[in-house]
Scaffold this active site. Structure first.
Site, short mmCIF file in Angstrom:
data_model
loop_
_atom_site.label_atom_id
_atom_site.label_comp_id
_atom_site.label_asym_id
_atom_site.label_seq_id
_atom_site.Cartn_x
_atom_site.Cartn_y
_atom_site.Cartn_z
CB ILE A 89 -0.94 0.02 1.22
CG1 ILE A 89 -1.74 -1.27 1.32
CG2 ILE A 89 -1.87 1.24 1.14
CD1 ILE A 89 -2.56 -1.40 2.60
CB THR A 90 1.90 3.75 -2.52
OG1 THR A 90 0.68 4.18 -3.11
CG2 THR A 90 2.53 2.66 -3.39
N GLY A 91 1.66 5.07 0.48
CA GLY A 91 1.01 6.05 1.35
C GLY A 91 0.17 5.40 2.42
N GLY A 104 -4.23 8.57 6.35
CA GLY A 104 -5.41 8.68 5.49
C GLY A 104 -6.04 7.37 5.14
CE1 TYR A 126 -5.51 14.32 -5.50
CE2 TYR A 126 -7.83 14.76 -5.91
CZ TYR A 126 -6.84 13.99 -5.34
OH TYR A 126 -7.17 12.86 -4.63
#
Length: 336
Positions: free
Chosen positions: A16-18, A22, A199
């Site tokens: 899992i990146t990040g 969050g 974004y």
């Protein structure tokens, strides 16, 4: 960490990146708290201290059969992406990690009011949200053997029909996007729209990438995009002004019921969206589904613009070239 199996089947790895904050952290917690598995979760992040804290917190709450660790990954550096992918592949090949089952491309940034650049000279929003993950997935493709999944966290902001009043994507040529040059609709953007439009454009790239990837994967390996909705209390607005950061962190989470009633019902907690992301990455239910765009646990249409296959293929081809650039060539691309 042990790669031994239990009565529930052999252990499998989820990257899992990040994953240290969050919805990435919410996803990791849901995987480690599930009755499926056993799972070994790799939190891939550039912030070592936050990752260690996240791993400690996750390990204390994890089910007995599950394990978790952190590995260093900076998506703003193509060299870091290659180093991470090589280290992970070596450990997978040697048996030091259970087989790779899911790669969750979750990490992302939202620009503030000025253009910032990655280590390779790319505009940061496009460079991190798209190019870093594009390279990561391609470097790990040999390790993604069926059954396996790639989940790319996109956003409803890519779809003007879903975000009336917010800046829509302003697509232009891929090299221009990598430089930070958006289409004509961004010409008069003020400070707020500046970051929002970048974004949204990067999230459109995420959907294009997912669809193009799904067309290339072998049978048994799937790729799907995921819209987490509006998730309050994350650090996505960390590059914005102090008032915006304060409102996003302390004010909006307290008025969530009002926002759901008067703004949109697609507002969720970290646990809700993280749990749905974990479901898409590991649950038996979506097995075999590929090339789709999910909101929570339901496959829904993405934007009309996102089904432009020619543009998606152009993005793929140009991304191959951009991620293979030397440091000096990337600087030339950025106009430096």
């Amino acid at each position: 960490m042990s790669s031994s199996s239990t009565g529930r089947g052999p252990a499998r790895t989820v990257v899992i990146t990040g994953g240290n904050s969050g919805i990435g952290l919410g996803c990791a917690a849901a995987v480690l708290g599930s009755r499926d598995g056993p799972w070994h979760v790799v939190i891939a992040s550039r912030d070592a201290s936050r990752s260690r804290a996240a791993v400690d917190r996750l390990a204390r709450a994890a089910g007995a059969a599950h394990t978790v660790e952190a590995m260093s990954l900076d998506l703003a550096s193509l060299a870091s992406v290659r180093t991470f992918a090589a280290e992970l592949t070596d450990r997978l090949t040697s048996g030091g990690l259970p087989p790779l089952y899911a790669l969750v491309c979750n990490a992302g940034v939202q620009a503030g009011t000025t253009v910032t650049r990655t280590a390779d000279g790319f505009e940061s929003t496009f460079g991190i949200n798209h190019l870093g993950h594009f390279l990561l997935v391609n470097e790990l493709l040999p390790a993604l053997k069926a059954p396996a999944r790639v989940v790319v966290v996109a956003s409803g902001t890519h779809d003007p029909a879903e975000t009336a009043g917010l800046p829509a994507p302003a697509w232009t040529g891929v090299p221009a996007l990598a430089r930070g040059d958006l289409g004509p609709s961004a010409a008069s953007d003020g400070p707020f729209a500046f970051g929002q439009r970048r974004y949204a454009t990067s999230k459109l790239a995420n959907v294009y990438f997912t669809y193009a990837l799904a067309r290339r994967l072998p049978d048994g390996v799937t790729a799907n995009a995921y819209d987490p909705g509006l998730v309050l209390g994350t650090s996505l607005q960390r590059n914005h002004s102090a008032p915006v950061r304060f409102a996003a962190t302390y004010v909006l989470p307290r008025v969530r019921p009002l926002l759901r009633r008067f703004l949109t019902d697609k507002i969720y907690t970290i646990e809700e969206s993280g749990g749905a992301l974990a479901w898409l990455a590991t649950s038996p239910e979506p097995a075999g589904i590929t090339g789709k765009y999910f909101h929570q646990r339901e496959a829904i249409p993405s934007s009309d613009e996102s089904y432009d296959t020619a543009r998606a293929e152009e993005l793929w081809d140009d991304s191959v070239k951009l991620t293979a650039l030397s440091g000096s060539a990337a600087s030339e691309l950025a106009g430096e």
